[in-house]
Enzyme design. Sequence first.
Site, PDB file in Angstrom:
ATOM      1  N   HIS A 394      27.285  38.782 -44.869  1.00 28.56           N
ATOM      2  CA  HIS A 394      26.118  37.895 -44.842  1.00 28.56           C
ATOM      3  C   HIS A 394      25.298  37.982 -46.132  1.00 28.56           C
ATOM      4  O   HIS A 394      24.411  37.146 -46.355  1.00 28.56           O
ATOM      5  CB  HIS A 394      25.233  38.235 -43.636  1.00 28.56           C
ATOM      6  N   ASP A 398      26.739  32.445 -46.138  1.00 23.57           N
ATOM      7  CA  ASP A 398      25.795  32.006 -45.105  1.00 23.57           C
ATOM      8  C   ASP A 398      26.562  31.500 -43.880  1.00 23.57           C
ATOM      9  O   ASP A 398      27.728  31.079 -43.986  1.00 23.57           O
ATOM     10  CB  ASP A 398      24.903  30.886 -45.630  1.00 23.57           C
TER      11      ASP A 398
END
Length: 422
Positions: A394, A398
């Site tokens: 992450h 995204d």
Amino acid sequence: MGTYSFKLPDIGEGIAEAEIVAWHVSVGDVVEEDAPIADVMTDKATVEMTAPVAGKIVKIAGEAGEMIAIGSILAVFETEGDEAPASEPAPAVQTAPNEAAQVVKPDPVPEPVAEAKPEPVAEARSEAAPPASAGHARVLASPAVRQRARDLGIDLSHVKTAEGGRVRHADLDAFLSYNSGGGYRPAGGKRADEAIKVIGMRRRIAENMAASKRTIPHFTYVEEIDVTKLEDLRADLNATRGAKPKLTMLPLLITAICKTLPDFPMINARYDDEAGIINRSGAVHLGMAAQTDAGLMVPVIRDAQDRNVWQLATEITRLAEAARAGKAKSEELSGSTLTITSLGPLGGIATTPVINRPEVAIIGPNKIVERPAFDKDGNIVAAKLMNLSISCDHRVVDGWDAASFVQALKRLIETPALLFVD
């Protein structure tokens, strides 16, 4: 009588130390020249050390799992004759690459010491282990492996090894794992309790997975994909393949992945934590997670984007066989930019695979199941459905990008004619 001090040689990988994975001899053993005495592991490979001279083992350095510095004494031999031969290290023979290079390098180890640890070692030998110089045919195994097999009630002749080689603890682990549901039980019907030291490849795997989960904020996205048309295409291709290799689903999935990645460069990348740099790769060097008797390995399909489905099928088979036989080269086990992992016939509804650090994503296709589904006209039809998982870093990827990538991938898989259109 003389003595010969065998020092751990420079294995040629620029390393300062190596881990003792297993001893094939004990103090008091009489061995012939070139007989295996120990396995040591570097970041890239497991290396079998052989006796440089014939003689009696009078000292060994450390236990399995300990680190030993290059140039320090590995073993001391008592040799025939008044004068001891020159103490030159014997050449090492590479026997089994490990998976450290293609997953995560372990945390820095302490500075190497100049000499091996001087703690005394047990001189008692198992009665089950005849001297290495014995001439009769027998299963090759260290005294520790023989003792453990005897405690578990395992006949070593039933344990599979790489090309009939020496039985190691990892082979016993694999035997126990694969026979747990197949009727195997030690004498008495109850498996004995065990305390297994985490060393060698299993320790590398543990360190790599822990480092990945510790440093990478994972998230996983799962989507259901209709692979009915792709399976029909695969069946047609196999029916007309001639001398070409038989296609599994994997080469077709890899082709779809390679066609999708150019629009999502953040997926095909590696993250350099220390430098704070994301290295996007133009080429797709696809890691292919493969389970072996020694543990998980990830051979790499180089430039997968330039290979057709038949070439991919050939390379997949070659790399998988090399990994399972312990013959994969170190360069075939490193440098991947994205990994695909599948449990094959074990399937599973969904997986949350752990990222192959320093990559930023890993793809996990799950089992194909046939279920009723609605077609575009609202009719109920039989469909072959597969869940596909992707875990992402992450910090780099995204959620929107991961979902968009999978949706683009789904479109190709559900309309397989697009796989062959430029």
